[in-house]
Design an enzyme around this catalytic site. Structure first.
Site, PDB file in Angstrom:
ATOM      1  N   GLY A  46       8.765   4.797 -28.742  1.00 38.86           N
ATOM      2  CA  GLY A  46       7.886   5.393 -29.743  1.00 38.86           C
ATOM      3  C   GLY A  46       8.541   5.354 -31.105  1.00 38.86           C
ATOM      4  O   GLY A  46       9.762   5.258 -31.210  1.00 38.86           O
ATOM      5  N   GLN A  51      10.338   7.960 -39.544  1.00 40.74           N
ATOM      6  CA  GLN A  51      11.632   7.349 -39.218  1.00 40.74           C
ATOM      7  C   GLN A  51      11.912   6.076 -40.022  1.00 40.74           C
ATOM      8  O   GLN A  51      13.048   5.626 -40.078  1.00 40.74           O
ATOM      9  CB  GLN A  51      11.691   7.020 -37.719  1.00 40.74           C
ATOM     10  CG  GLN A  51      11.688   8.257 -36.843  1.00 40.74           C
ATOM     11  CD  GLN A  51      11.617   7.883 -35.377  1.00 40.74           C
ATOM     12  OE1 GLN A  51      10.550   7.658 -34.845  1.00 40.74           O
ATOM     13  NE2 GLN A  51      12.760   7.802 -34.729  1.00 40.74           N
ATOM     14  N   CYS A  91      16.336   9.485 -29.112  1.00 39.69           N
ATOM     15  CA  CYS A  91      15.584   9.218 -30.338  1.00 39.69           C
ATOM     16  C   CYS A  91      16.275   8.107 -31.116  1.00 39.69           C
ATOM     17  O   CYS A  91      17.499   8.115 -31.242  1.00 39.69           O
ATOM     18  CB  CYS A  91      15.524  10.491 -31.179  1.00 39.69           C
ATOM     19  SG  CYS A  91      14.665  10.286 -32.742  1.00 39.69           S
ATOM     20  N   LEU A  92      15.492   7.176 -31.636  1.00 38.57           N
ATOM     21  CA  LEU A  92      16.071   6.076 -32.413  1.00 38.57           C
ATOM     22  C   LEU A  92      16.778   6.588 -33.669  1.00 38.57           C
ATOM     23  O   LEU A  92      17.647   5.906 -34.197  1.00 38.57           O
ATOM     24  CB  LEU A  92      14.971   5.076 -32.815  1.00 38.57           C
ATOM     25  CG  LEU A  92      14.335   4.288 -31.662  1.00 38.57           C
ATOM     26  CD1 LEU A  92      13.165   3.460 -32.177  1.00 38.57           C
ATOM     27  CD2 LEU A  92      15.353   3.402 -30.971  1.00 38.57           C
ATOM     28  N   HIS A 133       6.961  14.199 -29.007  1.00 34.35           N
ATOM     29  CA  HIS A 133       8.206  13.904 -29.726  1.00 34.35           C
ATOM     30  C   HIS A 133       7.891  13.269 -31.088  1.00 34.35           C
ATOM     31  O   HIS A 133       8.447  13.678 -32.116  1.00 34.35           O
ATOM     32  CB  HIS A 133       9.067  12.973 -28.851  1.00 34.35           C
ATOM     33  CG  HIS A 133      10.332  12.490 -29.486  1.00 34.35           C
ATOM     34  ND1 HIS A 133      11.582  12.812 -28.995  1.00 34.35           N
ATOM     35  CD2 HIS A 133      10.541  11.680 -30.565  1.00 34.35           C
ATOM     36  CE1 HIS A 133      12.500  12.230 -29.762  1.00 34.35           C
ATOM     37  NE2 HIS A 133      11.898  11.537 -30.714  1.00 34.35           N
ATOM     38  N   GLU A 134       6.977  12.301 -31.091  1.00 36.82           N
ATOM     39  CA  GLU A 134       6.642  11.609 -32.345  1.00 36.82           C
ATOM     40  C   GLU A 134       5.866  12.523 -33.298  1.00 36.82           C
ATOM     41  O   GLU A 134       6.055  12.470 -34.515  1.00 36.82           O
ATOM     42  CB  GLU A 134       5.836  10.332 -32.077  1.00 36.82           C
ATOM     43  CG  GLU A 134       6.469   9.323 -31.128  1.00 36.82           C
ATOM     44  CD  GLU A 134       7.901   8.950 -31.453  1.00 36.82           C
ATOM     45  OE1 GLU A 134       8.298   8.995 -32.629  1.00 36.82           O
ATOM     46  OE2 GLU A 134       8.644   8.621 -30.516  1.00 36.82           O
ATOM     47  N   HIS A 137       8.238  14.460 -35.321  1.00 38.07           N
ATOM     48  CA  HIS A 137       8.799  13.707 -36.456  1.00 38.07           C
ATOM     49  C   HIS A 137       7.915  13.851 -37.689  1.00 38.07           C
ATOM     50  O   HIS A 137       8.407  13.997 -38.801  1.00 38.07           O
ATOM     51  CB  HIS A 137       8.898  12.209 -36.117  1.00 38.07           C
ATOM     52  CG  HIS A 137      10.139  11.825 -35.366  1.00 38.07           C
ATOM     53  ND1 HIS A 137      11.403  12.056 -35.852  1.00 38.07           N
ATOM     54  CD2 HIS A 137      10.308  11.209 -34.173  1.00 38.07           C
ATOM     55  CE1 HIS A 137      12.301  11.593 -34.986  1.00 38.07           C
ATOM     56  NE2 HIS A 137      11.655  11.072 -33.949  1.00 38.07           N
TER      57      HIS A 137
END
Ligand code: NI
Length: 175
Positions: A46, A51, A91-92, A133-134, A137
């Site tokens: 995702g 991000q 997470c990226l 999660h996204e 962000h």
């Protein structure tokens, strides 16, 4: 199209609150394409626009094993949620860190597609976890915010150590 740069914790830009997408145009389409390319090449499931330093309400995900089930959610909302489930997340933007986080087990969401059409979906499993999660962000929130202050300090130290090692590896021994 070139990959976009993924910003990493503790970069303060990860704390910005995203605003709604208003123009469903070719620029938006290009951003979505670039974000998918960035997500797939980073082997993420995702990615939120936050991000890549674009503070618009846009997230994408692909939780399939085969990496061929792309989903795009624009101006997403969670309209119903039920149950609770704990899952290990990474997470990226927080590389190398994994932690257990509790989230709603099933959610019902609404969002717009790239043409601006409103739709609703019922999500569960990893699809629901990743969506939540996204969504965080887009509100400037990270999964490590759910950890205790002690654990969060450990995460920060581990990341600092990783970065020091990367710098050492990049420059080699100094004499
Ligand atoms: Ni993330």
């Amino acid at each position: 199209m070139a990959n976009l740069n993924i910003i990493e914790f503790p970069d303060p830009r990860l704390r910005k609150i995203a605003t709604p997408v208003e123009a469903f145009d070719a620029d938006l389409g290009r951003l979505i394409d670039a974000m998918f390319e960035t997500m797939y090449s980073a082997q993420g499931i995702g990615l939120a626009a936050t991000q890549v330093d674009v503070h618009k309400q846009l997230l994408l995900l692909d939780v399939s094993e085969t990496r061929d089930q792309p989903h795009v959610y624009i101006n997403p909302r969670i309209i119903e949620s039920e149950g609770s489930e704990t899952c290990e997340e990474g997470c990226l933007s927080v590389p190398g860190i994994y932690a257990e986080v509790s989230r709603a087990e099933k959610i019902r969401i609404s969002a717009r597609d790239p043409d601006g059409n409103l739709f609703e979906e019922a999500l569960d499993g990893m699809h629901a976890v990743c969506f939540q999660h996204e969504m965080d962000h887009l509100k400037g929130k990270l999964f490590i915010d759910y950890l205790s202050p002690l654990k969060r300090r450990m995460v920060r130290k581990k990341l600092e150590k990783q970065r020091r090692q990367e710098i050492q590896n990049a420059t080699g021994p100094r004499m």
